[in-house]
Design a protein around this motif. Structure first.
Motif, PDB file in Angstrom:
ATOM      1  N   PRO A  18      21.318 -40.829  13.812  1.00 42.51           N
ATOM      2  CA  PRO A  18      21.718 -39.719  12.927  1.00 42.51           C
ATOM      3  C   PRO A  18      20.525 -38.975  12.334  1.00 42.51           C
ATOM      4  O   PRO A  18      20.588 -37.759  12.148  1.00 42.51           O
ATOM      5  CB  PRO A  18      22.518 -40.422  11.811  1.00 42.51           C
ATOM      6  N   LEU A  19      19.428 -39.710  12.056  1.00 39.77           N
ATOM      7  CA  LEU A  19      18.234 -39.068  11.509  1.00 39.77           C
ATOM      8  C   LEU A  19      17.637 -38.089  12.519  1.00 39.77           C
ATOM      9  O   LEU A  19      17.248 -36.963  12.158  1.00 39.77           O
ATOM     10  CB  LEU A  19      17.200 -40.132  11.120  1.00 39.77           C
ATOM     11  N   VAL A  20      17.583 -38.495  13.790  1.00 38.77           N
ATOM     12  CA  VAL A  20      17.055 -37.628  14.842  1.00 38.77           C
ATOM     13  C   VAL A  20      17.939 -36.388  14.998  1.00 38.77           C
ATOM     14  O   VAL A  20      17.436 -35.258  15.119  1.00 38.77           O
ATOM     15  CB  VAL A  20      16.956 -38.391  16.180  1.00 38.77           C
ATOM     16  N   MET A  21      19.253 -36.587  14.981  1.00 37.50           N
ATOM     17  CA  MET A  21      20.181 -35.460  15.083  1.00 37.50           C
ATOM     18  C   MET A  21      19.999 -34.486  13.922  1.00 37.50           C
ATOM     19  O   MET A  21      20.011 -33.266  14.113  1.00 37.50           O
ATOM     20  CB  MET A  21      21.623 -35.974  15.123  1.00 37.50           C
ATOM     21  N   TYR A  22      19.809 -35.030  12.736  1.00 36.11           N
ATOM     22  CA  TYR A  22      19.604 -34.188  11.556  1.00 36.11           C
ATOM     23  C   TYR A  22      18.313 -33.377  11.678  1.00 36.11           C
ATOM     24  O   TYR A  22      18.296 -32.178  11.383  1.00 36.11           O
ATOM     25  CB  TYR A  22      19.558 -35.061  10.300  1.00 36.11           C
ATOM     26  N   LEU A  23      17.242 -34.032  12.133  1.00 37.16           N
ATOM     27  CA  LEU A  23      15.958 -33.338  12.282  1.00 37.16           C
ATOM     28  C   LEU A  23      16.033 -32.265  13.374  1.00 37.16           C
ATOM     29  O   LEU A  23      15.450 -31.193  13.232  1.00 37.16           O
ATOM     30  CB  LEU A  23      14.855 -34.346  12.599  1.00 37.16           C
ATOM     31  N   LEU A  24      16.736 -32.576  14.478  1.00 34.86           N
ATOM     32  CA  LEU A  24      16.898 -31.588  15.545  1.00 34.86           C
ATOM     33  C   LEU A  24      17.626 -30.348  15.040  1.00 34.86           C
ATOM     34  O   LEU A  24      17.300 -29.227  15.408  1.00 34.86           O
ATOM     35  CB  LEU A  24      17.657 -32.210  16.723  1.00 34.86           C
ATOM     36  N   ASN A  25      18.636 -30.574  14.195  1.00 31.14           N
ATOM     37  CA  ASN A  25      19.375 -29.458  13.618  1.00 31.14           C
ATOM     38  C   ASN A  25      18.545 -28.701  12.590  1.00 31.14           C
ATOM     39  O   ASN A  25      18.515 -27.473  12.578  1.00 31.14           O
ATOM     40  CB  ASN A  25      20.671 -29.964  12.983  1.00 31.14           C
ATOM     41  N   LEU A  26      17.838 -29.450  11.751  1.00 27.76           N
ATOM     42  CA  LEU A  26      17.037 -28.845  10.686  1.00 27.76           C
ATOM     43  C   LEU A  26      15.900 -28.005  11.254  1.00 27.76           C
ATOM     44  O   LEU A  26      15.600 -26.913  10.752  1.00 27.76           O
ATOM     45  CB  LEU A  26      16.481 -29.948   9.771  1.00 27.76           C
ATOM     46  N   LEU A  27      15.268 -28.507  12.309  1.00 25.27           N
ATOM     47  CA  LEU A  27      14.117 -27.821  12.908  1.00 25.27           C
ATOM     48  C   LEU A  27      14.506 -27.135  14.215  1.00 25.27           C
ATOM     49  O   LEU A  27      13.691 -27.042  15.146  1.00 25.27           O
ATOM     50  CB  LEU A  27      12.982 -28.826  13.151  1.00 25.27           C
ATOM     51  N   SER A  28      15.750 -26.657  14.286  1.00 21.13           N
ATOM     52  CA  SER A  28      16.244 -26.044  15.527  1.00 21.13           C
ATOM     53  C   SER A  28      15.438 -24.820  15.939  1.00 21.13           C
ATOM     54  O   SER A  28      15.298 -24.531  17.129  1.00 21.13           O
ATOM     55  CB  SER A  28      17.720 -25.656  15.363  1.00 21.13           C
ATOM     56  N   LEU A  29      14.888 -24.089  14.964  1.00 20.71           N
ATOM     57  CA  LEU A  29      14.103 -22.891  15.274  1.00 20.71           C
ATOM     58  C   LEU A  29      12.870 -23.237  16.101  1.00 20.71           C
ATOM     59  O   LEU A  29      12.348 -22.385  16.823  1.00 20.71           O
ATOM     60  CB  LEU A  29      13.685 -22.184  13.977  1.00 20.71           C
ATOM     61  N   ILE A  30      12.417 -24.487  16.016  1.00 18.43           N
ATOM     62  CA  ILE A  30      11.266 -24.938  16.815  1.00 18.43           C
ATOM     63  C   ILE A  30      11.736 -25.649  18.074  1.00 18.43           C
ATOM     64  O   ILE A  30      11.251 -25.380  19.179  1.00 18.43           O
ATOM     65  CB  ILE A  30      10.363 -25.868  15.982  1.00 18.43           C
ATOM     66  N   PHE A  31      12.710 -26.564  17.927  1.00 22.68           N
ATOM     67  CA  PHE A  31      13.100 -27.418  19.045  1.00 22.68           C
ATOM     68  C   PHE A  31      13.864 -26.657  20.131  1.00 22.68           C
ATOM     69  O   PHE A  31      13.713 -26.975  21.318  1.00 22.68           O
ATOM     70  CB  PHE A  31      13.940 -28.601  18.547  1.00 22.68           C
ATOM     71  N   LEU A 302      31.696 -33.765  28.515  1.00 22.52           N
ATOM     72  CA  LEU A 302      32.443 -33.248  27.366  1.00 22.52           C
ATOM     73  C   LEU A 302      31.868 -33.747  26.044  1.00 22.52           C
ATOM     74  O   LEU A 302      31.735 -32.986  25.082  1.00 22.52           O
ATOM     75  CB  LEU A 302      33.917 -33.659  27.478  1.00 22.52           C
ATOM     76  N   VAL A 303      31.511 -35.036  26.009  1.00 28.69           N
ATOM     77  CA  VAL A 303      30.931 -35.608  24.782  1.00 28.69           C
ATOM     78  C   VAL A 303      29.598 -34.936  24.464  1.00 28.69           C
ATOM     79  O   VAL A 303      29.322 -34.571  23.309  1.00 28.69           O
ATOM     80  CB  VAL A 303      30.751 -37.131  24.924  1.00 28.69           C
ATOM     81  N   MET A 304      28.759 -34.766  25.485  1.00 27.58           N
ATOM     82  CA  MET A 304      27.449 -34.156  25.270  1.00 27.58           C
ATOM     83  C   MET A 304      27.563 -32.669  24.924  1.00 27.58           C
ATOM     84  O   MET A 304      26.757 -32.144  24.150  1.00 27.58           O
ATOM     85  CB  MET A 304      26.574 -34.345  26.515  1.00 27.58           C
ATOM     86  N   LEU A 305      28.550 -31.992  25.498  1.00 26.27           N
ATOM     87  CA  LEU A 305      28.801 -30.596  25.120  1.00 26.27           C
ATOM     88  C   LEU A 305      29.125 -30.505  23.633  1.00 26.27           C
ATOM     89  O   LEU A 305      28.588 -29.647  22.921  1.00 26.27           O
ATOM     90  CB  LEU A 305      29.966 -30.034  25.933  1.00 26.27           C
ATOM     91  N   ALA A 306      30.006 -31.399  23.179  1.00 26.53           N
ATOM     92  CA  ALA A 306      30.377 -31.401  21.764  1.00 26.53           C
ATOM     93  C   ALA A 306      29.185 -31.751  20.886  1.00 26.53           C
ATOM     94  O   ALA A 306      28.957 -31.128  19.840  1.00 26.53           O
ATOM     95  CB  ALA A 306      31.521 -32.390  21.525  1.00 26.53           C
ATOM     96  N   LEU A 307      28.389 -32.745  21.316  1.00 25.42           N
ATOM     97  CA  LEU A 307      27.244 -33.205  20.519  1.00 25.42           C
ATOM     98  C   LEU A 307      26.181 -32.126  20.395  1.00 25.42           C
ATOM     99  O   LEU A 307      25.776 -31.756  19.284  1.00 25.42           O
ATOM    100  CB  LEU A 307      26.649 -34.468  21.153  1.00 25.42           C
ATOM    101  N   GLY A 309      26.443 -28.960  21.151  1.00 25.01           N
ATOM    102  CA  GLY A 309      27.006 -27.767  20.535  1.00 25.01           C
ATOM    103  C   GLY A 309      27.039 -27.884  19.021  1.00 25.01           C
ATOM    104  O   GLY A 309      26.790 -26.915  18.305  1.00 25.01           O
ATOM    105  N   PHE A 310      27.326 -29.087  18.523  1.00 26.78           N
ATOM    106  CA  PHE A 310      27.333 -29.330  17.076  1.00 26.78           C
ATOM    107  C   PHE A 310      25.918 -29.214  16.496  1.00 26.78           C
ATOM    108  O   PHE A 310      25.727 -28.672  15.411  1.00 26.78           O
ATOM    109  CB  PHE A 310      27.906 -30.725  16.793  1.00 26.78           C
ATOM    110  N   ILE A 311      24.924 -29.715  17.233  1.00 28.19           N
ATOM    111  CA  ILE A 311      23.548 -29.719  16.731  1.00 28.19           C
ATOM    112  C   ILE A 311      22.915 -28.338  16.813  1.00 28.19           C
ATOM    113  O   ILE A 311      22.313 -27.860  15.838  1.00 28.19           O
ATOM    114  CB  ILE A 311      22.688 -30.735  17.522  1.00 28.19           C
TER     115      ILE A 311
END
Length: 345
Positions: A18-31, A302-307, A309-311
Motif C-alpha cells: 500500500p505504501l508503494v501504491m500511495y507513493l506511485l499515486n502521489l508522485l504520478s507526475l514523475i512516475f 482485469l485486476v491490473m486494469l482496475a489497480l 487505473g485507480f493509481i
C-alpha cells in the motif's frame, strides 16, 4: 524461527505494497512520464544498438530517435487538425438534425429536473442554461484546460526521460542488476526478454489500433455517417486503453450514429460492422500475433486494469499490460514469487 521470519515477511508485504501504491499515486507526475519513457526507450533500444555496432556516436542516435518522435508528433498534430476541419465543416442540416435528436434525448432529463423552458427556448438550451448545469459545464472546461496542461507537461517530461535513458545516463539494465537480480547474466537475460516482449506489444498494438481506426472510418464512409476521419482517429487512440477502449469506441459511435441512421436495419448493420472490426482486430488477430509473449490470463488483466487505473487513471489503463508483463517477468526469476507468476498465466 522460520515461521517467525515468514510472518515478518508477510507483515512487511502488507505494509510495503500500500505504501508503494500511495507513493506511485502521489508522485504520478514523475512516475507516469518515466514509465512511458522507459517503454519508449525499450522500443528504440534495438535501433540504438545497431547504431553502436556501426560505430555511430551515441548522441547521433539520440538525435535520429528524436527526429522520428518529432515526425510522429507532427503527424498526430496534422491528423487532429484535419479532424478539426472536418468537424467545423458540418452543414446546417446536420446541426439542426443533431440538435433535434439531442432535444429528444434530454427531454426526460429536463422533465425529471422540473426545468421550465422559456418561451421559444428548446429543452436543450433550457438544460444548458440551468444554473447548476452551467456551473458544472464551466467547471469541466477548467478541468479540461488543466488536463491539457498536465498532458503537455507529461509529454515534455517523457521526452526528457527518454533522452536520458537512450543516452545511457540511466542504465536500466544495470539498475535491474544492482537492485533486483544481483547477477549480471540474469539481469541481461531478463532485460532482453522484457525488451523483446514490450517491443512486440507496442508494434502490434499500434498497427492493430491503426487498422481498427481505418476500419471505423471506412464503415462511416460506407454508411454515410458524418466525420469518418474523426471517428477513425478516436477509435485508433482509445484502442490503446486495454479491453475498455474497444467497448467505448463502439458504444460512443453507435450513440452518435443514432442521429443520422435512426432505429432502422441500417443502424443495426452498422453496429454489427464496427463491432466486427473490433472483434477481428482486438479479439482474434491481436491474441494470435501476441502469441505467448505475455501469457497473462483475463482475470489478471482485469485486476491490473482496475489497480493501475485507480493509481494513475487513464495513463494507468494504457500502461497496465506492459507493466504487468514486466512485473510477471521479474517474478518468474525468483522461487518465492514464481508461483504467483504462474497464477497470472
Amino acid at each position: 524461527m522460520r515461521k517467525d521470519l515468514l510472518a515478518i515477511r508477510k507483515l512487511l508485504l502488507i505494509i510495503v505494497v500500500p505504501l508503494v501504491m500511495y507513493l506511485l499515486n502521489l508522485l504520478s507526475l514523475i512516475f507516469i512520464p518515466l514509465t512511458f519513457a522507459l517503454f519508449a526507450a525499450l522500443l528504440f533500444s534495438p535501433l540504438m544498438r545497431w547504431f553502436k555496432r556501426k560505430g555511430v556516436p551515441n548522441f547521433v542516435g539520440v538525435i535520429v530517435v528524436l527526429l522520428i518522435v518529432s515526425i510522429g508528433i507532427k503527424g498526430t498534430y496534422e491528423m487532429v487538425q484535419l479532424t478539426g476541419k472536418e468537424l467545423a465543416s458540418a452543414d446546417d442540416d446536420f446541426r439542426v438534425k443533431f440538435e433535434d435528436r439531442l432535444n429528444d434525448v434530454v427531454t426526460p432529463i429536463v422533465d425529471l429536473m422540473e426545468i421550465e423552458p422559456q418561451e421559444g427556448e428548446t429543452k436543450l438550451h433550457a438544460l444548458i442554461s440551468d444554473e447548476k448545469i452551467s456551473a458544472n459545464l464551466f467547471g469541466n472546461v477548467g478541468n479540461g484546460l488543466n488536463m491539457t496542461k498536465n498532458i503537455v507537461t507529461m509529454v515534455l517530461m517523457t521526452l526528457f526521460f527518454m533522452v536520458l535513458l537512450l543516452a545511457g545516463s540511466v542504465n536500466m539494465q544495470k539498475v535491474m542488476e544492482l537492485l533486483i537480480f544481483k547477477q549480471q547474466h540474469a539481469s541481461v537475460k531478463t532485460f532482453r526478454q522484457v525488451e523483446k516482449d514490450i517491443f512486440k506489444f507496442i508494434i502490434v498494438k499500434f498497427l492493430l489500433s491503426f487498422l481498427t481506426g481505418v476500419g471505423f472510418s471506412l464503415a462511416c464512409y460506407a454508411f454515410d455517417v458524418s466525420f469518418p476521419i474523426f471517428w477513425g482517429l478516436f477509435a485508433f487512440l482509445i484502442n490503446f486503453i486495454q479491453m475498455i477502449g474497444s467497448v467505448i469506441s463502439v458504444v460512443v459511435l453507435t450513440i452518435f450514429a443514432l442521429v443520422e441512421l435512426n432505429l432502422t436495419g441500417t443502424l443495426l448493420f452498422f453496429i454489427i460492422v464496427i463491432s466486427g472490426v473490433q472483434a477481428l482486430f482486438g479479439g482474434i488477430i491481436e491474441p494470435i500475433l501476441m502469441g505467448k509473449s505475455f501469457s497473462i490470463n483475463t482475470v489478471t488483466v482485469l485486476v491490473m486494469l482496475a489497480l493501475w487505473g485507480f493509481i494513475w487513471g487513464i495513463p494507468g489503463l494504457i500502461l497496465s499490460i506492459p507493466l504487468t508483463a514486466l512485473i510477471k517477468k521479474i517474478m518468474e526469476k525468483f522461487p518465492g514469487t514464481a508461483v504467483y507468476a504462474r497464477i497470472m498465466s
